[in-house]
Design a protein around this motif. Structure first.
Motif, PDB file in Angstrom:
ATOM      1  N   HIS A   1     -13.284  27.523  17.231  1.00 10.68           N
ATOM      2  CA  HIS A   1     -13.917  26.352  17.427  1.00 10.68           C
ATOM      3  C   HIS A   1     -13.049  25.637  16.871  1.00 10.68           C
ATOM      4  CE1 HIS A   1     -17.535  28.412  19.107  1.00 10.68           C
ATOM      5  NE2 HIS A   1     -17.419  29.038  18.207  1.00 10.68           N
ATOM      6  N   PRO A   2     -11.951  24.866  17.341  1.00 10.61           N
ATOM      7  CA  PRO A   2     -10.970  23.739  16.816  1.00 10.61           C
ATOM      8  C   PRO A   2     -11.687  22.413  16.766  1.00 10.61           C
ATOM      9  CG  PRO A   2     -10.103  24.678  18.961  1.00 10.61           C
ATOM     10  CD  PRO A   2     -11.306  25.444  18.481  1.00 10.61           C
ATOM     11  N   ALA A   3     -11.617  21.537  16.077  1.00 11.69           N
ATOM     12  CA  ALA A   3     -12.236  20.367  15.804  1.00 11.69           C
ATOM     13  C   ALA A   3     -12.081  19.553  16.948  1.00 11.69           C
ATOM     14  CB  ALA A   3     -12.104  19.543  14.360  1.00 11.69           C
ATOM     15  N   ARG A   4     -12.811  18.462  17.554  1.00 14.86           N
ATOM     16  CA  ARG A   4     -12.595  17.545  18.241  1.00 14.86           C
ATOM     17  C   ARG A   4     -13.637  16.354  17.758  1.00 14.86           C
ATOM     18  NH1 ARG A   4      -9.991  21.245  19.783  1.00 14.86           N
ATOM     19  NH2 ARG A   4      -9.603  21.964  21.894  1.00 14.86           N
ATOM     20  N   ASP A   5     -12.700  15.317  17.201  1.00 15.38           N
ATOM     21  CA  ASP A   5     -13.272  14.270  16.646  1.00 15.38           C
ATOM     22  C   ASP A   5     -12.990  12.825  16.880  1.00 15.38           C
ATOM     23  OD1 ASP A   5     -15.358  15.907  15.173  1.00 15.38           O
ATOM     24  OD2 ASP A   5     -13.592  16.403  13.695  1.00 15.38           O
ATOM     25  N   TRP A   6     -13.877  11.935  17.202  1.00 12.78           N
ATOM     26  CA  TRP A   6     -13.473  10.458  17.243  1.00 12.78           C
ATOM     27  C   TRP A   6     -13.353  10.008  15.816  1.00 12.78           C
ATOM     28  CZ3 TRP A   6     -11.801   8.326  21.664  1.00 12.78           C
ATOM     29  CH2 TRP A   6     -12.428   8.955  22.937  1.00 12.78           C
ATOM     30  N   PHE A   7     -12.666   8.976  15.763  1.00 13.77           N
ATOM     31  CA  PHE A   7     -12.743   8.169  14.288  1.00 13.77           C
ATOM     32  C   PHE A   7     -12.302   6.759  14.288  1.00 13.77           C
ATOM     33  CE2 PHE A   7      -7.943   9.886  15.349  1.00 13.77           C
ATOM     34  CZ  PHE A   7      -7.526   8.682  15.219  1.00 13.77           C
ATOM     35  N   TRP A   8     -12.657   6.077  13.302  1.00 15.08           N
ATOM     36  CA  TRP A   8     -12.252   4.877  13.025  1.00 15.08           C
ATOM     37  C   TRP A   8     -11.321   4.780  11.812  1.00 15.08           C
ATOM     38  CZ3 TRP A   8     -13.752   2.162   8.396  1.00 15.08           C
ATOM     39  CH2 TRP A   8     -13.441   0.823   8.540  1.00 15.08           C
ATOM     40  N   LYS A   9     -10.311   3.682  11.875  1.00 14.12           N
ATOM     41  CA  LYS A   9      -9.540   3.737  10.735  1.00 14.12           C
ATOM     42  C   LYS A   9      -9.200   2.279  10.473  1.00 14.12           C
ATOM     43  CE  LYS A   9      -5.200   4.565  11.579  1.00 14.12           C
ATOM     44  NZ  LYS A   9      -3.946   5.312  11.797  1.00 14.12           N
ATOM     45  N   ALA A  10      -9.001   2.028   9.266  1.00 12.26           N
ATOM     46  CA  ALA A  10      -8.608   0.605   8.646  1.00 12.26           C
ATOM     47  C   ALA A  10      -7.585   0.740   7.543  1.00 12.26           C
ATOM     48  CB  ALA A  10      -9.630   0.130   7.919  1.00 12.26           C
ATOM     49  N   ARG A  11      -6.519  -0.266   7.394  1.00 10.43           N
ATOM     50  CA  ARG A  11      -5.456  -0.193   6.691  1.00 10.43           C
ATOM     51  C   ARG A  11      -5.190  -1.652   6.053  1.00 10.43           C
ATOM     52  NH1 ARG A  11       0.510   2.077   8.382  1.00 10.43           N
ATOM     53  NH2 ARG A  11       1.713   1.285   6.343  1.00 10.43           N
ATOM     54  N   ALA A  12      -4.846  -1.619   4.837  1.00  7.38           N
ATOM     55  CA  ALA A  12      -4.685  -2.973   4.408  1.00  7.38           C
ATOM     56  C   ALA A  12      -3.564  -3.034   3.072  1.00  7.38           C
ATOM     57  CB  ALA A  12      -5.868  -3.526   3.816  1.00  7.38           C
ATOM     58  N   GLY A  13      -3.017  -3.771   3.019  1.00  8.81           N
ATOM     59  CA  GLY A  13      -1.915  -3.801   1.809  1.00  8.81           C
ATOM     60  C   GLY A  13      -1.001  -5.152   1.807  1.00  8.81           C
ATOM     61  N   GLY A  14       0.174  -5.005   1.037  1.00 13.52           N
ATOM     62  CA  GLY A  14       1.131  -5.906   1.092  1.00 13.52           C
ATOM     63  C   GLY A  14       2.220  -5.695   0.016  1.00 13.52           C
ATOM     64  N   GLY A  15       3.104  -6.692  -0.295  1.00 16.54           N
ATOM     65  CA  GLY A  15       3.986  -6.520  -1.034  1.00 16.54           C
ATOM     66  C   GLY A  15       4.634  -7.827  -1.595  1.00 16.54           C
ATOM     67  N   VAL A  16       5.141  -7.799  -2.920  1.00 15.27           N
ATOM     68  CA  VAL A  16       5.627  -8.841  -3.463  1.00 15.27           C
ATOM     69  C   VAL A  16       7.188  -8.627  -3.752  1.00 15.27           C
ATOM     70  CG1 VAL A  16       3.553  -9.844  -4.439  1.00 15.27           C
ATOM     71  CG2 VAL A  16       5.099  -8.119  -5.684  1.00 15.27           C
ATOM     72  N   SER A  17       8.100  -9.803  -3.927  1.00 10.67           N
ATOM     73  CA  SER A  17       9.098  -9.499  -4.432  1.00 10.67           C
ATOM     74  C   SER A  17       9.613 -10.685  -5.076  1.00 10.67           C
ATOM     75  CB  SER A  17      10.353  -9.827  -3.218  1.00 10.67           C
ATOM     76  OG  SER A  17      10.394 -11.087  -2.562  1.00 10.67           O
ATOM     77  N   TYR A  18      10.484 -10.654  -6.556  1.00  8.69           N
ATOM     78  CA  TYR A  18      10.977 -11.614  -7.187  1.00  8.69           C
ATOM     79  C   TYR A  18      12.702 -11.487  -7.323  1.00  8.69           C
ATOM     80  CZ  TYR A  18      11.690 -14.364 -11.602  1.00  8.69           C
ATOM     81  OH  TYR A  18      12.176 -15.115 -12.448  1.00  8.69           O
ATOM     82  N   ILE A  19      13.258 -12.258  -7.026  1.00 12.01           N
ATOM     83  CA  ILE A  19      14.612 -12.426  -7.233  1.00 12.01           C
ATOM     84  C   ILE A  19      15.184 -13.015  -8.634  1.00 12.01           C
ATOM     85  CG2 ILE A  19      16.862 -13.179  -6.331  1.00 12.01           C
ATOM     86  CD1 ILE A  19      15.377 -13.642  -3.414  1.00 12.01           C
ATOM     87  N   ALA A  20      15.512 -11.965  -9.130  1.00  9.46           N
ATOM     88  CA  ALA A  20      15.555 -12.182 -10.795  1.00  9.46           C
ATOM     89  C   ALA A  20      16.841 -12.900 -11.262  1.00  9.46           C
ATOM     90  CB  ALA A  20      15.504 -10.934 -11.734  1.00  9.46           C
ATOM     91  N   SER A  21      18.008 -12.751 -10.308  1.00  6.08           N
ATOM     92  CA  SER A  21      19.450 -13.201 -10.514  1.00  6.08           C
ATOM     93  C   SER A  21      20.161 -13.228  -9.280  1.00  6.08           C
ATOM     94  CB  SER A  21      19.926 -12.424 -11.616  1.00  6.08           C
ATOM     95  OG  SER A  21      20.469 -11.140 -11.358  1.00  6.08           O
ATOM     96  N   ASP A  22      21.293 -13.638  -9.228  1.00  7.86           N
ATOM     97  CA  ASP A  22      22.072 -13.529  -8.111  1.00  7.86           C
ATOM     98  C   ASP A  22      22.655 -12.249  -7.404  1.00  7.86           C
ATOM     99  OD1 ASP A  22      22.474 -16.277  -8.472  1.00  7.86           O
ATOM    100  OD2 ASP A  22      24.266 -16.176  -9.689  1.00  7.86           O
ATOM    101  N   ASP A  23      22.071 -11.133  -8.160  1.00 10.31           N
ATOM    102  CA  ASP A  23      22.315  -9.720  -7.537  1.00 10.31           C
ATOM    103  C   ASP A  23      21.286  -8.626  -7.889  1.00 10.31           C
ATOM    104  OD1 ASP A  23      22.920  -9.415 -10.273  1.00 10.31           O
ATOM    105  OD2 ASP A  23      24.622  -8.331  -9.959  1.00 10.31           O
ATOM    106  N   VAL A  24      20.058  -9.211  -8.603  1.00 12.25           N
ATOM    107  CA  VAL A  24      18.891  -8.352  -8.800  1.00 12.25           C
ATOM    108  C   VAL A  24      17.807  -8.790  -8.505  1.00 12.25           C
ATOM    109  CG1 VAL A  24      17.799  -7.358 -10.774  1.00 12.25           C
ATOM    110  CG2 VAL A  24      20.149  -7.659 -10.955  1.00 12.25           C
ATOM    111  N   THR A  25      17.080  -7.785  -7.675  1.00  7.74           N
ATOM    112  CA  THR A  25      15.569  -8.152  -7.247  1.00  7.74           C
ATOM    113  C   THR A  25      14.448  -7.028  -7.516  1.00  7.74           C
ATOM    114  OG1 THR A  25      16.642  -9.107  -5.382  1.00  7.74           O
ATOM    115  CG2 THR A  25      14.340  -8.681  -5.193  1.00  7.74           C
ATOM    116  N   VAL A  26      13.619  -7.623  -8.131  1.00  3.15           N
ATOM    117  CA  VAL A  26      12.087  -6.690  -8.221  1.00  3.15           C
ATOM    118  C   VAL A  26      11.211  -6.888  -7.101  1.00  3.15           C
ATOM    119  CG1 VAL A  26      10.588  -6.092 -10.022  1.00  3.15           C
ATOM    120  CG2 VAL A  26      12.655  -6.945 -10.775  1.00  3.15           C
ATOM    121  N   ASP A  27      10.912  -5.450  -6.651  1.00  3.78           N
ATOM    122  CA  ASP A  27       9.917  -5.575  -5.563  1.00  3.78           C
ATOM    123  C   ASP A  27       8.699  -4.465  -5.634  1.00  3.78           C
ATOM    124  OD1 ASP A  27      11.345  -3.371  -4.022  1.00  3.78           O
ATOM    125  OD2 ASP A  27      12.537  -4.830  -3.249  1.00  3.78           O
TER     126      ASP A  27
END
Length: 389
Positions: A130-156
Motif C-alpha cells: 500500500h504505497p503512500a499517495r498524499d497531497w501536500f502544502w509547502k512553504a519556504r522562507a529565507g534570505g542572505g546577507v553579504s559584507y564586503i570587508a575589503s578590496d578582495d574579501v567578502t563575508v556572506d
C-alpha cells in the motif's frame, strides 16, 4: 563518496574537465564586455572588477555569465533555479557596493501545493503493498546577507527554512532548516573560500537530525564562460536518540565544471564527488565509501520565462557484513549492503510581476538496494509562487 574504483573514475573525469579548461583558456576573456579602465579597477581590486563585469553582463541579458562573474565575489546557497533571478539577487549587492554600502541582503518567501506518489518497490510489497499517495502544502522562507570587508574579501551567509504539511494525519510533516556562512577571497580569475554549513531536519517523534561541518573551496575562472571548482568538506550527522545508530561522520571532495552557453542565456554544471562515511554508533552496515555524479542545467528563454533540469546518481558501498535472511535470495549467507540513488527533476519559472514568480516542478527519486528496506521510489509534482524582497 570514494573507493579505489571511484577515485579512478572521478579523477579521470576531473582530469578531462581540467584538460578541456586549458584549451578553453586559450580564448582568454575575449567574450567579455569591454572592461572598465584598469586605472579605476586594476587586478589589485578584484571585488570591484568582478562586480562591475557582472552588472555589465546582466545589462546585456547574459545571465549565466553574470552569475559566474558575481560568484567570484559572493556565493549564496539555496538560490532559485532561474538564472535571471540569481543574477538579480547578486546584482543588488553589486549596486549597493557601487553606492558605497558594504552591507547588503535579500529575502524570499514562497508557498504552494502538490502531490506525492510513492511508487511500487520491493519495500512497499514487503510492507503490505500500500504505497503512500498524499497531497501536500509547502512553504519556504529565507534570505542572505553579504559584507564586503575589503578590496578582495567578502563575508556572506544564508538561511533557508522549508516546511511541508501532508493531508494525511498518519504521516509526519517535514521541517528543514539550512544555514551557511563563509569568508571568501576574490582573485583576479577565481576565488577561494572557507566556511561552515549545517542543517536541522525533523525526523518525527524522535526529534531532529542535525548536520554541521566545515568546507574549503577553490574556483578557477578559465574564461568568461567556464569555471572549474574543487571543494572539500568534513561534516557530522547526528540522529536523535531512537535512531542514534545511523549517526556518522562524512568526508567528501567534489570537482565541478560550469559552462555558460547560448551567449550567456544558459548554464550547465557537471560535477563528480567521492568520499567516506565513518559510523559513530555501531551502524549495522558499518562504514561506507561513496561516489557519484550530478548535472544542473538552466536556460532562460526571456527575462520572465526560464527552465531547469537536474539529475544525480550516487553509489554507496558499505563495509559491514550482514546475515542474508531475505527469502528472495539463495543460499542464505553473508553479504554487504550496496545502494544506488537516482534523482531527476525539472520545471519552469515564470516571472509574472516585479519580484514575483511561479514555478511548476516535477521530481522523480529511485533508491535501489540489495536490502529490502533500502528500496524506495517516489514521484512528486508541485506548483509554488515566490516573492523576492
Amino acid at each position: 563518496m570514494s573507493t579505489n574504483q571511484a577515485g579512478s573514475t572521478g579523477a579521470g573525469f576531473a582530469a578531462g574537465l581540467f584538460g578541456a579548461s586549458l584549451l578553453l583558456g586559450d580564448a582568454g576573456y575575449a567574450a567579455e564586455p569591454t572592461r572598465v579602465p584598469s586605472a579605476a579597477y586594476p587586478d589589485a581590486l578584484p571585488v570591484a572588477n568582478h562586480l562591475a563585469l557582472g552588472r555589465s553582463y546582466l545589462e546585456r541579458r547574459e545571465y549565466a555569465r553574470a552569475v559566474l562573474e558575481f560568484e567570484q565575489v559572493l556565493r549564496f546557497d539555496n538560490l532559485p533555479p532561474d538564472l535571471h533571478e540569481q543574477a538579480e539577487i547578486y546584482a543588488r549587492s553589486a549596486r549597493d557596493y557601487a553606492a558605497g554600502r558594504r552591507l547588503s541582503g535579500f529575502g524570499y518567501a514562497e508557498t504552494g501545493g502538490g502531490y506525492y506518489r510513492e511508487n511500487v518497490t520491493r519495500s512497499t510489497n514487503a510492507a503490505g503493498g500500500h504505497p503512500a499517495r498524499d497531497w501536500f502544502w509547502k512553504a519556504r522562507a529565507g534570505g542572505g546577507v553579504s559584507y564586503i570587508a575589503s578590496d578582495d574579501v567578502t563575508v556572506d551567509a544564508t538561511l533557508d527554512y522549508r516546511f511541508r504539511y501532508y493531508d494525511n494525519p498518519q504521516r509526519r510533516d517535514d521541517s528543514d532548516l539550512r544555514w551557511n556562512a563563509a569568508v571568501k577571497q576574490s582573485l583576479p580569475h577565481g576565488s577561494q573560500a572557507i566556511g561552515v554549513r549545517g542543517r536541522a531536519s525533523y525526523r518525527g517523534h524522535p526529534g531532529y537530525r542535525n548536520d554541521y561541518g566545515v568546507f574549503v573551496d577553490r574556483s578557477f575562472a578559465v574564461n568568461a564562460d567556464n569555471r572549474i571548482e574543487v571543494e572539500g568538506e568534513f561534516r557530522t550527522r547526528r540522529y536523535p536518540l531512537d535512531l542514534r545508530q545511523r549517526s556518522r561522520d562524512i568526508a567528501e571532495v567534489t570537482a565541478s565544471w560550469t559552462h555558460a552557453l547560448l551567449d550567456g542565456k544558459a548554464s550547465l554544471t557537471l560535477s563528480v564527488n567521492g568520499g567516506r562515511e565513518w559510523a559513530t554508533h555501531n551502524r549495522p552496515d558499518g562504514n561506507s565509501n561513496f561516489f557519484g555524479a550530478e548535472f544542473n542545467f538552466g536556460m532562460d528563454f526571456s527575462a520572465s520565462l526560464g527552465s531547469f533540469l537536474l539529475g544525480l546518481w550516487e553509489h554507496n558501498a558499505y563495509l559491514g557484513d550482514r546475515t542474508l535472511t531475505d527469502s528472495d535470495f539463495e543460499p542464505v549467507s553473508f553479504y554487504r549492503r550496496s545502494d544506488d540513488i537516482y534523482e531527476i527533476g525539472g520545471g519552469l519559472t515564470y516571472g509574472f510581476a516585479r519580484d514575483w514568480s511561479l514555478r511548476p516542478q516535477v521530481l522523480y527519486t529511485r533508491d535501489e538496494s540489495n536490502t529490502v528496506g533500502g528500496n524506495y521510489s517516489s514521484t512528486e509534482l508541485w506548483l509554488t509562487i515566490r516573492k523576492r524582497f
